[in-house]
Design a protein around this motif. Sequence first.
Motif, mmCIF file in Angstrom:
data_model
loop_
_atom_site.group_PDB
_atom_site.id
_atom_site.type_symbol
_atom_site.label_atom_id
_atom_site.label_comp_id
_atom_site.label_asym_id
_atom_site.label_seq_id
_atom_site.Cartn_x
_atom_site.Cartn_y
_atom_site.Cartn_z
ATOM 1 N N CYS A 123 1.002 -9.073 -0.863
ATOM 2 C CA CYS A 123 -0.042 -8.556 0.035
ATOM 3 C C CYS A 123 -1.078 -7.772 -0.769
ATOM 4 O O CYS A 123 -0.716 -7.014 -1.680
ATOM 5 N N SER A 128 -2.436 -7.826 5.850
ATOM 6 C CA SER A 128 -1.310 -8.673 5.444
ATOM 7 C C SER A 128 -0.050 -7.843 5.222
ATOM 8 O O SER A 128 1.066 -8.285 5.530
ATOM 9 N N THR A 129 -0.236 -6.616 4.740
ATOM 10 C CA THR A 129 0.916 -5.731 4.559
ATOM 11 C C THR A 129 1.549 -5.409 5.905
ATOM 12 O O THR A 129 2.784 -5.462 6.061
#
Length: 416
Positions: A123, A128-129
Amino acid sequence: MRVLLVGGGGREHALALGLAADPSVTAVVAAPGNPGIAAVAEVRALDAADPSAVAALAVDVQADLVVIGPEAPLVAGAADAVRAKGVPVFGPSAEAARLEGSKTFAKDVMTAAGVPTARAYTCTDPESTARALDEFGTPYVVKNDGLAAGKGVVVTDDRTAALEHAQECGRVVVEEYLAGPEVSLFVVTDGEAAVPLLPAQDFKRVGDGDSGPNTGGMGAYAPLPWAPPGLVDEVMRDVVHPTLAEMRRRGTPFAGLLYVGLAITAAGPRVIEFNARFGDPETQVVLALLETPLAGLLHAAATGTLAEHPPLRWRDGAAVTVVVAAEGYPAAPRTGDVITGADAPGVIHAGTVRRAADGALLSAGGRVLCGTATGADLAAARDAAYEVVRGIGLAGSHHRTDIAAAAIGDRITIPR
């Protein structure tokens, strides 16, 4: 054999002791070394991060073998520079050292090789994390993709802390949590042949009962009385040999020390991480039990003759090491404090320096010293290690008081 040892921490002090005890070794030169290493080796100044400087020193001291301890010089290409001079070197190439230098690269290799490991995503942004954290749930595991001196991993139930760590790192690998006791397995390899050392367990959290933040390691012990029978054979079959084969397939064979960090889960051993060098502080206990001469073993790996090396011999009993850390470690370690008792047998120097004015020994790092001892069994080794620690004087220092206690009390359980 003349040996050049690159590095200056606790791992390198343990390596220096092992190398100096090898009857085939006529001299050990350590660079930059530390005051503890200086008792068994000639110490030279060196910018270990400069591959050309490492190679030049290897030629200057007429080394028959170069042993590179830390990860940063390996990732920078120090082993390549030494090999280019025609000097045998124990340590992987820069390309092969990416197994430690990039968590994403290591995951790609494991996937290609069919190595059992945690599911993961790389990520680079908060969105996205967050998606990865949601998919895997707690405990959250967030790892800096690059080198972080053993302190780039956060394991937490605090979502905010996980996101903050990811933002600080920039590029991270978010993984599913692997439940089970952890094992460190060192494997000496020349790229083809591979020889496992004794499994060990280290203690990453700063406080007793695995409390507080992750550190570079607060202690270790070996062997592991609770380890499943056949563990090492299984890891060699399912992890080490497939990984080495995949590295050869890519044209970047891995020769040196492959550190396999494992979780022993209900589904069996799973790889947490690879490192490209001896671990610290596990090296202190593993080498304390190795009876086979160290330099000969590492030279065989460095020259592609490991398959011809005799089987390893190990001392009976157990070994324990306890890290003495500076006040404020790991967040903001204090340095410059006077140390007493550090010349006693069993004291490994990790972060020390001599004061120029009067030669007094001072703290110069977070993990300052290790008290290391062997014994007929784990309990005896533990008692002896803590006796060594009690002889060390360092204002404000702290250490864990529970190293190896759970193993001795048969309180380590493998999930079913």
